[in-house]
Write a protein that holds these residues in place. Structure first.
Motif, mmCIF file in Angstrom:
data_model
loop_
_atom_site.group_PDB
_atom_site.id
_atom_site.type_symbol
_atom_site.label_atom_id
_atom_site.label_comp_id
_atom_site.label_asym_id
_atom_site.label_seq_id
_atom_site.Cartn_x
_atom_site.Cartn_y
_atom_site.Cartn_z
ATOM 1 N N CYS A 1 2.726 2.124 -10.144
ATOM 2 C CA CYS A 1 1.855 3.114 -9.501
ATOM 3 C C CYS A 1 2.344 4.546 -9.682
ATOM 4 O O CYS A 1 1.647 5.491 -9.325
ATOM 5 C CB CYS A 1 1.695 2.804 -8.011
ATOM 6 S SG CYS A 1 3.169 3.173 -7.036
ATOM 7 N N SER B 1 4.732 2.052 -1.976
ATOM 8 C CA SER B 1 3.343 2.412 -2.209
ATOM 9 C C SER B 1 2.519 1.199 -2.646
ATOM 10 O O SER B 1 1.524 0.854 -2.021
ATOM 11 C CB SER B 1 3.282 3.523 -3.257
ATOM 12 O OG SER B 1 1.956 3.889 -3.485
ATOM 13 N N CYS B 2 2.938 0.539 -3.709
ATOM 14 C CA CYS B 2 2.156 -0.625 -4.165
ATOM 15 C C CYS B 2 2.780 -1.943 -3.693
ATOM 16 O O CYS B 2 2.185 -2.998 -3.825
ATOM 17 C CB CYS B 2 1.985 -0.607 -5.682
ATOM 18 S SG CYS B 2 3.502 -0.861 -6.618
ATOM 19 N N CYS C 1 8.347 4.006 -9.792
ATOM 20 C CA CYS C 1 7.634 2.738 -9.913
ATOM 21 C C CYS C 1 6.797 2.776 -11.183
ATOM 22 O O CYS C 1 5.967 3.668 -11.351
ATOM 23 C CB CYS C 1 6.737 2.522 -8.692
ATOM 24 S SG CYS C 1 5.622 1.116 -8.873
ATOM 25 N N CYS D 1 8.907 -0.734 -4.189
ATOM 26 C CA CYS D 1 7.995 0.403 -4.058
ATOM 27 C C CYS D 1 7.211 0.293 -2.753
ATOM 28 O O CYS D 1 6.547 -0.713 -2.514
ATOM 29 C CB CYS D 1 7.039 0.439 -5.256
ATOM 30 S SG CYS D 1 5.812 1.747 -5.116
HETATM 31 ZN ZN LIG Z 1 4.441 1.252 -6.930
#
Ligand SMILES: [Zn+2]
Length: 252
Positions: free
Chosen positions: A128, A148-149, A125, A146
């Motif tokens: 992030c 995560s983000c 990504c 992603c």
């Molecule tokens: Zn990300």
């Protein structure tokens, strides 16, 4: 300029034993005659703009990757790469710049290896920094957003059209070229423009450069008066065996 032929094996072993800061460049098409270099060539990649904005193009590209790689895991470590992995362990080798994108040299340990042209084994990504293995994407058909983000699309870790190679990798390469006492270039079929610029860096420092080329190319465009430029007309496998022998002698 010195051209070494098959008979000079002992000279070569002796030559290499005097270096203790060897940098290696592995030219493209080193692995299985460039199988992945061809399948994932720069020309076949989408532009970064299309990849980011056009879902159809993006999905088609990932579908293509999955189609190509689904039966490839785990990647076979060729005997040639096995030799490189041995060489990599030597304390006299300061680093390896790999221009192949298969990522095999960094699978278990990325220390001292720069995958300068990218690595097909990772998606990441750009927002992030989260990354995951391509194998997981291919085998599980993972979502490429992603996790995560949650706002960005994961991208294969290689430059798309409109992108340069990673600047930090380039910086690491320059650092390596500025500290090595020997630059050895393993050429499967041709020397890339990037490598010519790297040769120039080491040449200016008056360090020894070895070009190992099994293609028989003569490189008439290169300055033949360069004292520290050595051409070796060997098969890459034979040369790697000699290099290993030389490095092992040194350890004893
Ligand atoms: Zn990300």
């Amino acid at each position: 300029m010195i051209i070494l032929e098959q008979m000079d094996k002992n000279i070569l072993i002796e030559d290499f034993s005097q270096f203790n800061q060897i940098a290696l460049i592995i030219e493209k098409n080193f692995y299985e005659e460039g199988k992945f270099e061809v399948l994932f060539s720069y020309e076949k990649r989408p532009s970064i703009k299309d990849f980011r904005t056009n879902e159809k193009i993006r999905n088609e590209y990932f579908d293509n990757i999955i189609h190509i790689l689904k039966d490839e895991y785990p990647f076979t470590v060729s005997s040639r790469y096995q030799r490189i992995l041995e060489i990599k362990k030597s304390p006299n080798v300061v680093g390896i710049i790999n221009l192949n994108i298969d990522g095999i040299l960094t699978l278990n340990n990325s220390q001292n290896v720069i995958d300068l042209e990218g690595n097909i084994n990772w998606v990441y990504c750009s927002t992030c920094g989260m990354d995951k293995s391509m194998e997981s994407v291919v085998k599980n058909q993972d979502d490429i957003t992603c996790i995560s983000c949650r706002s960005n699309i994961l991208k294969p870790s290689m430059p798309f059209k409109g992108q340069d190679i990673a600047q930090w990798d380039l910086r690491d390469s320059w650092m390596l070229l500025n500290k090595c006492d020997n630059l050895t270039i393993l050429v499967a079929d041709q020397i890339s423009p990037m490598t010519y610029s790297f040769i120039e860096i080491v040449r200016k420092r008056n360090k020894e450069i070895y070009i190992v080329d099994q293609s028989g190319e003569k490189y008439e465009n290169m300055d033949s008066n360069m004292m520290n430029l050595n051409f070796i007309n060997y098969s890459l496998d034979n040369f790697l065996d000699i290099m290993l022998e030389s490095l092992n002698n040194k350890i004893i």
